[in-house]
Design a protein around this motif. Structure first.
Motif, short mmCIF file in Angstrom:
data_model
loop_
_atom_site.label_atom_id
_atom_site.label_comp_id
_atom_site.label_asym_id
_atom_site.label_seq_id
_atom_site.Cartn_x
_atom_site.Cartn_y
_atom_site.Cartn_z
N ARG A 260 0.86 -1.18 0.00
CA ARG A 260 0.00 0.00 0.00
C ARG A 260 0.89 1.23 0.00
O ARG A 260 2.03 1.18 0.47
N VAL A 261 0.42 2.34 -0.54
CA VAL A 261 1.20 3.57 -0.55
C VAL A 261 0.44 4.65 0.22
O VAL A 261 -0.79 4.63 0.29
N ASP A 262 1.19 5.58 0.78
CA ASP A 262 0.61 6.67 1.56
C ASP A 262 1.22 7.98 1.10
O ASP A 262 2.42 8.21 1.25
N ALA A 263 0.37 8.84 0.52
CA ALA A 263 0.84 10.13 0.00
C ALA A 263 0.66 11.27 0.98
O ALA A 263 1.12 12.38 0.72
N ASN A 264 -0.05 11.04 2.08
CA ASN A 264 -0.31 12.11 3.06
C ASN A 264 -0.85 13.38 2.40
O ASN A 264 -0.52 14.50 2.80
N GLY A 265 -1.66 13.20 1.36
CA GLY A 265 -2.27 14.34 0.69
C GLY A 265 -1.32 15.16 -0.15
O GLY A 265 -1.62 16.30 -0.51
N GLY A 266 -0.17 14.59 -0.52
CA GLY A 266 0.88 15.37 -1.16
C GLY A 266 0.75 15.58 -2.65
O GLY A 266 1.54 16.35 -3.22
N TRP A 267 -0.19 14.92 -3.30
CA TRP A 267 -0.37 15.10 -4.74
C TRP A 267 -1.58 15.96 -5.04
O TRP A 267 -2.49 16.09 -4.21
N ASP A 268 -1.64 16.53 -6.26
CA ASP A 268 -2.89 17.06 -6.77
C ASP A 268 -3.58 15.95 -7.55
O ASP A 268 -3.03 14.85 -7.72
N VAL A 269 -4.80 16.19 -8.02
CA VAL A 269 -5.58 15.12 -8.65
C VAL A 269 -4.89 14.56 -9.88
O VAL A 269 -4.74 13.33 -10.01
N PRO A 270 -4.45 15.38 -10.86
CA PRO A 270 -3.81 14.79 -12.05
C PRO A 270 -2.56 13.98 -11.71
O PRO A 270 -2.34 12.90 -12.27
N THR A 271 -1.74 14.49 -10.78
CA THR A 271 -0.52 13.76 -10.40
C THR A 271 -0.88 12.45 -9.72
O THR A 271 -0.25 11.41 -9.97
N ALA A 272 -1.89 12.48 -8.87
CA ALA A 272 -2.30 11.26 -8.17
C ALA A 272 -2.76 10.20 -9.15
O ALA A 272 -2.38 9.02 -9.04
N VAL B 270 -10.35 11.62 -7.63
CA VAL B 270 -9.34 10.60 -7.90
C VAL B 270 -10.00 9.24 -8.07
O VAL B 270 -9.68 8.49 -9.01
N ARG B 271 -10.92 8.89 -7.18
CA ARG B 271 -11.62 7.59 -7.28
C ARG B 271 -12.35 7.48 -8.61
O ARG B 271 -12.29 6.44 -9.30
N GLU B 272 -13.05 8.53 -8.98
CA GLU B 272 -13.82 8.50 -10.22
C GLU B 272 -12.91 8.35 -11.43
O GLU B 272 -13.19 7.55 -12.34
N GLN B 273 -11.80 9.10 -11.47
CA GLN B 273 -10.91 9.04 -12.62
C GLN B 273 -10.17 7.70 -12.69
O GLN B 273 -9.92 7.18 -13.79
N LEU B 274 -9.83 7.14 -11.55
CA LEU B 274 -9.20 5.81 -11.55
C LEU B 274 -10.16 4.77 -12.12
O LEU B 274 -9.77 3.91 -12.92
N ARG B 275 -11.42 4.83 -11.70
CA ARG B 275 -12.41 3.87 -12.21
C ARG B 275 -12.60 4.02 -13.72
O ARG B 275 -12.66 3.03 -14.45
N ARG B 276 -12.71 5.28 -14.16
CA ARG B 276 -12.90 5.50 -15.61
C ARG B 276 -11.72 4.99 -16.41
O ARG B 276 -11.88 4.52 -17.54
N ALA B 277 -10.52 5.09 -15.83
CA ALA B 277 -9.31 4.65 -16.54
C ALA B 277 -9.06 3.16 -16.38
O ALA B 277 -8.09 2.63 -16.94
N GLY B 278 -9.92 2.47 -15.63
CA GLY B 278 -9.74 1.04 -15.43
C GLY B 278 -8.56 0.71 -14.53
O GLY B 278 -7.99 -0.39 -14.63
N ILE B 279 -8.19 1.63 -13.64
CA ILE B 279 -7.06 1.44 -12.72
C ILE B 279 -7.62 0.94 -11.40
O ILE B 279 -8.36 1.66 -10.71
N ASP B 280 -7.27 -0.27 -11.03
CA ASP B 280 -7.85 -0.91 -9.84
C ASP B 280 -6.98 -0.63 -8.61
O ASP B 280 -6.20 -1.48 -8.17
#
Length: 311
Positions: free
Chosen positions: A117-129, A157-167
């Motif tokens: 698992r990875v932990d970003a501590n909120g360090g990214w913006d949406v496109p980078t994440a 982020v959740r929505e864009q990951l789902r649309r991109a097929g990233i599990d």
């Protein structure tokens, strides 16, 4: 600390002993008195009321890899006994996604079958994440913790990951413990699971209520506590009806010193449930200097006044 973690090389805590046992009050030094109130509420619960009855005798824990260079990963992992789950810190200020990928790849090379698992501590913006998690998904991530800071961003982020097929499931940490309404993340469908920490949420019983009301799977994690504080996290994990994920409670392994004669570090990837007492000799060894001790006592007094005003 053995390595820099969350920007910290020296962890400070105030410990006291109540009729129910030892307790820890250790809000990070940059937190204001209002932010420190739930941490004191948790300490009062531990020292004066004790914890709910456990449902299990031991809890599984993950290893934690700070934002170190890939070459340092094997030495960090060697501090953990029998770990089958690893949390890797990413999105460290001043580092790139390429460095994050290299660190995760190094962990996967050492532990090919471990849950990561990875932990970003909120360090990214949406496109980078979204870009980073797309690249990291090839390493079979169990979930990504707090990829962006705000709740609306988590949902995007959740929505864009789902649309991109990233599990890659999304876990909320800061969005639970730093919000005035810790259930908002569940109501707004912003996370697949939540990370809960005893001190920031005001104690074991309050954390149990939040998990029950959120209706999401929960991971119990530490706030970089000493063994005394970790024992409260273990008590929370032991009292949860369901514990589907390994807990982030192995962070004493990252410390060069501790207050317990038998530090609460994982054995065989697990921590045993039970009380932890501070050792008088170790308390003396790691005691703060007089001016720093007074700073903490003053902070305690102010925080208690705030807490008393809320009740």
């Amino acid at each position: 600390m053995k390595v820099r973690f969350r920007g910290v090389l020296q962890r400070e805590a105030l410990l006291f002993r109540g009729p129910a046992g030892w307790a820890e009050f250790s809000p990070f030094t940059e937190y204001d008195d209002g932010e420190a109130v739930p941490w004191l509420r948790a300490a009062i619960e531990a020292g004066w009321h004790g914890f709910p009855a456990p449902l299990r005798a031991a809890v599984p824990v993950n290893a934690t890899v700070p934002a170190v260079a890939p070459g340092d990963v094997p030495a960090v992992l060697a501090r953990y006994d029998g770990t089958q789950t690893v949390k890797v810190k990413v999105a460290e200020r001043g580092q790139s996604v390429d460095e994050d990928v290299a660190r995760v790849a190094a962990v996967r090379a050492v532990l090919p079958q471990a849950a990561l698992r990875v932990d970003a501590n909120g360090g990214w913006d949406v496109p980078t994440a979204v870009d980073a998690l797309g690249r990291l998904s090839g390493y079979r991530l169990q979930y990504a913790e707090q990829p962006v800071m705000d709740i609306a961003g988590l949902r995007r982020v959740r929505e864009q990951l789902r649309r991109a097929g990233i599990d890659v499931p999304v876990a909320a940490d800061e969005s639970v413990r730093k919000e005035s309404d810790p259930l908002r993340v569940a109501r707004e469908d912003a996370a697949d699971l939540i990370v809960v920490k005893v001190q920031p949420l005001g104690g074991v019983r309050r954390a149990l209520r939040i998990v029950a009301e959120a209706g999401l799977p929960a991971v119990v994690s530490s706030a970089l506590d000493s063994s005394v504080g970790i024992s409260a996290g273990v008590a929370l994990a032991a009292a949860l009806p369901d514990l589907p994920y390994a807990c982030g409670l192995g962070t004493v392994s990252l410390m060069a010193g501790d207050v317990a004669a038998r530090p609460l570090v994982p054995v065989g990837g697990q921590l045993r449930v039970g009380a932890v007492a501070a050792d008088e000799e170790l308390l003396e060894r790691y005691a703060a200097a007089g001016d720093r001790r007074q700073w903490w006592l003053d902070r305690l007094g102010r925080t208690y006044a705030r807490l008393a005003g809320e009740t």
